[in-house]
Design a protein around this motif. Structure first.
Motif, short mmCIF file in Angstrom:
data_model
loop_
_atom_site.label_atom_id
_atom_site.label_comp_id
_atom_site.label_asym_id
_atom_site.label_seq_id
_atom_site.Cartn_x
_atom_site.Cartn_y
_atom_site.Cartn_z
N GLN A 261 17.89 26.10 2.11
CA GLN A 261 17.93 27.55 2.04
C GLN A 261 18.41 28.20 3.33
N PHE A 262 18.77 29.47 3.20
CA PHE A 262 19.12 30.32 4.32
C PHE A 262 17.87 31.11 4.71
N TYR A 263 17.55 31.09 5.99
CA TYR A 263 16.42 31.87 6.49
C TYR A 263 16.97 33.15 7.12
N PHE A 264 16.44 34.27 6.69
CA PHE A 264 16.94 35.55 7.17
C PHE A 264 15.95 36.19 8.14
N GLY A 265 16.52 36.91 9.12
CA GLY A 265 15.70 37.78 9.94
C GLY A 265 15.33 39.01 9.15
N THR A 266 14.53 39.88 9.76
CA THR A 266 14.04 41.06 9.06
C THR A 266 15.04 42.20 9.06
N GLY A 267 16.18 41.98 9.70
CA GLY A 267 17.23 43.00 9.65
C GLY A 267 17.16 44.00 10.80
N THR A 268 18.31 44.51 11.18
CA THR A 268 18.41 45.58 12.18
C THR A 268 19.24 46.69 11.58
N SER A 269 18.67 47.87 11.57
CA SER A 269 19.38 49.03 11.04
C SER A 269 20.17 49.67 12.18
N LEU A 270 21.48 49.58 12.10
CA LEU A 270 22.35 50.17 13.11
C LEU A 270 22.80 51.55 12.64
N THR A 271 22.53 52.55 13.46
CA THR A 271 22.98 53.91 13.15
C THR A 271 23.92 54.36 14.25
N VAL A 272 25.13 54.71 13.86
CA VAL A 272 26.11 55.17 14.83
C VAL A 272 26.12 56.69 14.79
N ILE A 273 25.89 57.27 15.94
CA ILE A 273 25.76 58.73 16.07
C ILE A 273 27.08 59.33 16.53
N PRO A 274 27.56 60.34 15.83
CA PRO A 274 28.85 60.93 16.21
C PRO A 274 28.78 61.62 17.57
#
Lengths: 113, 113
Positions: B100-113
């Motif tokens: 299986q593939f083990y995933f991290g919990t994710g990072t939400s990237l928000t780019v601000i104008p």
């Protein structure tokens, strides 16, 4: 051509119902997976099949039953749906060997009301 | 036990600024490393992968990542982000001891104008 396709994309159903999600891959891969993504975006492996044989069966309620009629298809049947089953379910596939990536479907958003 | 850690759950960054998303994993014995991106209401798309060879790997959309065996890290970088980079980013690891593939919990990237 969609490599990994899931149907339906959205599924809204009442508690207690039985539903199925279908997945097909046209990449010729040997291995297919079901992942569950919860509301916090966490991805958890549920099942994995290799050439129609179940090789990973994580701690998932018995109400969830995968079926692989051939190596291009992996369906997920869910009995007696509960509110906590609401999530996005992803199907994925990969070629044999550890040094290959997984290809994901677009996901099925299941909402149990 | 095998695990993947993404310490930053949310990363806001101004447009055209550089960004680094961090990923650490539990063991560097025979690992294969991946970064995936998930745009809203879509599936996971492979950004880049490390299988062997050069420790610096380049991917799509101007992203790159460096495999650091001693620090068991695989951080993702981009020198100048765009608004369109706003998405959820997942680090995934595959060990050659399992399927299986083990995933991290994710990072939400928000780019601000």
């Amino acid at each position: 051509d969609t490599a990994v396709s899931q149907t339906p994309k959205y599924l809204v159903t009442q508690m207690g119902n039985d539903k199925s999600i279908k997945c097909e891959q046209n990449l010729g891969h040997d291995t297919m997976y079901w992942y569950k993504q919860d509301s916090k975006k966490f991805l958890k492996i549920m099942f994995s099949y290799n050439n129609k044989e179940l090789i990973i069966n994580e701690t998932v309620p018995n109400r969830f039953s995968p079926k692989s009629p051939d190596k291009a298809h992996l369906n997920l049947h869910i009995n007696s749906l509960e509110l906590g089953d609401s999530a996005v379910y992803f199907c994925a596939s990969s070629q044999g060997g550890f040094n290959t990536e997984a290809f994901f479907g677009q996901g099925t958003r299941l909402t149990v009301v | 036990a095998q695990s993947v850690t993404q310490l930053d759950s949310q990363v806001p960054v101004f447009e055209e600024a550089p960004v680094e998303l961090r990923c650490n994993y539990s063991s560097s014995v025979s690992v294969y490393l991946f970064w995936y991106v998930q745009y809203p209401n879509q599936g996971l798309q492979l950004l880049l992968k490390y299988l062997s060879g050069s420790t610096l790997v380049k991917g799509i959309n101007g992203f790159e990542a460096e495999f650091n065996k001693s620090q068991t890290s695989f951080h993702l970088r981009k020198p100048s982000v765009h608004i369109s980079d706003t998405a959820e980013y997942f680090c995934a690891v595959r060990w050659n001891t399992g399927n299986q593939f083990y995933f991290g919990t994710g990072t939400s990237l928000t780019v601000i104008p």
